[in-house]
Design an enzyme around this catalytic site. Structure first.
Site, short mmCIF file in Angstrom:
data_model
loop_
_atom_site.label_atom_id
_atom_site.label_comp_id
_atom_site.label_asym_id
_atom_site.label_seq_id
_atom_site.Cartn_x
_atom_site.Cartn_y
_atom_site.Cartn_z
N GLY A 1 -3.29 96.22 -78.99
CA GLY A 1 -2.26 96.64 -79.94
C GLY A 1 -1.18 95.60 -80.19
O GLY A 1 -0.61 95.57 -81.27
N MET B 1 -9.68 97.30 -83.79
CA MET B 1 -8.92 98.29 -83.03
C MET B 1 -8.63 99.44 -83.98
O MET B 1 -7.48 99.69 -84.38
CB MET B 1 -7.64 97.65 -82.47
N GLY C 1 -6.45 88.64 -74.31
CA GLY C 1 -5.13 89.13 -73.96
C GLY C 1 -4.49 88.34 -72.84
O GLY C 1 -5.04 88.27 -71.74
N GLY D 1 0.26 91.38 -79.29
CA GLY D 1 0.13 90.08 -78.66
C GLY D 1 1.26 89.87 -77.67
O GLY D 1 2.18 90.69 -77.57
N SER E 1 -6.28 83.70 -81.77
CA SER E 1 -6.01 84.98 -82.43
C SER E 1 -4.87 84.81 -83.41
O SER E 1 -3.74 84.51 -83.02
CB SER E 1 -5.64 86.03 -81.39
N GLY F 1 -3.82 83.97 -78.36
CA GLY F 1 -2.92 84.16 -79.49
C GLY F 1 -1.61 83.41 -79.29
O GLY F 1 -1.44 82.29 -79.76
C1 DX5 Z 1 -4.23 92.49 -78.66
C2 DX5 Z 1 -5.17 91.62 -79.43
C3 DX5 Z 1 -5.24 90.24 -78.97
C4 DX5 Z 1 -3.94 89.48 -79.09
C5 DX5 Z 1 -3.94 88.42 -78.04
O1 DX5 Z 1 -4.39 93.78 -79.11
O2 DX5 Z 1 -6.49 92.14 -79.36
O3 DX5 Z 1 -6.27 89.52 -79.64
O4 DX5 Z 1 -3.77 88.89 -80.35
O5 DX5 Z 1 -2.69 87.84 -78.05
P1 DX5 Z 1 -2.12 87.09 -76.77
O6 DX5 Z 1 -3.02 85.91 -76.53
O7 DX5 Z 1 -0.75 86.73 -77.21
O8 DX5 Z 1 -2.14 88.06 -75.62
ZN ZN Z 2 -8.08 90.88 -80.15
#
Ligand code: DX5
Ligand code: ZN
Length: 220
Positions: A143, A69, A177, A145, A10, A198
């Protein structure tokens, strides 16, 4: 998308001032980039939209998986397609009747999936499974990371995987997530075949080595 089991990094966790380099350093190890589009309305945060997707599409051949989102996904599908998006996922909370979104995505030639938030039961999406290329189970509140993985998302992954198998479908199950080297195997074992990561990739000391390790776990 060729590999059934894969990590989708991500870009939300990447340094946007050096986005190209962040992607190029891991590009050989991945097929799909996860692109989080946030409107500041469906979620409290604002991230990026079609102009950034267009730049990514010019810079790389990776599959651009756009996680919407946003409150009104239907309104943006054409612009997303034009910018080079390959697939989109829309939140069932935003479109309780997703049929118009599914129809429009099909008409535009966009792969389409639906997403459930941690507090939304899987039942909301079950009636549409046979129309979806992917179901996405949020394992954090959408929302932001860098949040911690919500364990209660795993039974939801299992429920989708069982329903998909029972109906003889080939639908991908994605989880998004808080995915790390510590929980990736559990997500795979529950039935997820595409794991979004991410922070654990882009904030790692060695993103390339981390993607390799995560891919090895998912394909294990
Ligand atoms: C959160 C996003 C995720 C986020 C994941 O709203 O949809 O895609 O970037 O990030 P990590 O892996 O850091 O939880
Ligand atoms: Zn996402």
């Amino acid at each position: 998308m060729h590999d059934r089991f894969q990590i989708a990094p991500s870009i939300l966790a990447a340094d946007f001032a050096n986005l190209g380099d962040a992607v190029f350093q891991i590009a050989d190890e991945i097929e799909m980039l996860h692109v989080d589009v946030m409107d500041g309305h469906f979620v409290p945060n604002i991230s990026l939209g079609p102009p950034v997707i267009a730049s990514l599409a010019k810079a790389t051949d990776l599959y651009l998986d756009c996680h919407l989102m946003i409150t009104d996904p239907l309104r943006y599908l054409e612009a997303l397609k034009a910018s080079g998006a390959d697939g989109i996922t829309a939140h069932i909370e935003a479109v309780p009747n997703p049929i118009p979104v599914l129809d429009e995505a099909d008409a535009l030639g966009l792969d389409v999936g639906l997403v459930v938030n941690p507090t939304t039961p899987v039942d909301a999406m079950m009636p549409y499974l046979d129309r979806l290329g992917m179901v996405l189970v949020m394992s954090v509140q959408p929302g932001f990371g860098g949040q911690s993985f919500i364990e209660a998302s795993l039974p939801k992954v299992e429920a989708f995987r069982s329903a998909i198998e029972a109906r003889g479908l080939a639908t991908n199950v994605q989880i998004d997530g808080g995915i790390t080297l510590d929980n990736a195997a559990r997500a795979r074992d529950a039935g997820a075949n595409i794991l979004v990561a991410g922070s654990s990739v882009f904030r790692a000391n060695d993103p390339l080595a981390t993607v390799r390790e995560l891919n090895a776990i998912v394909r294990g």
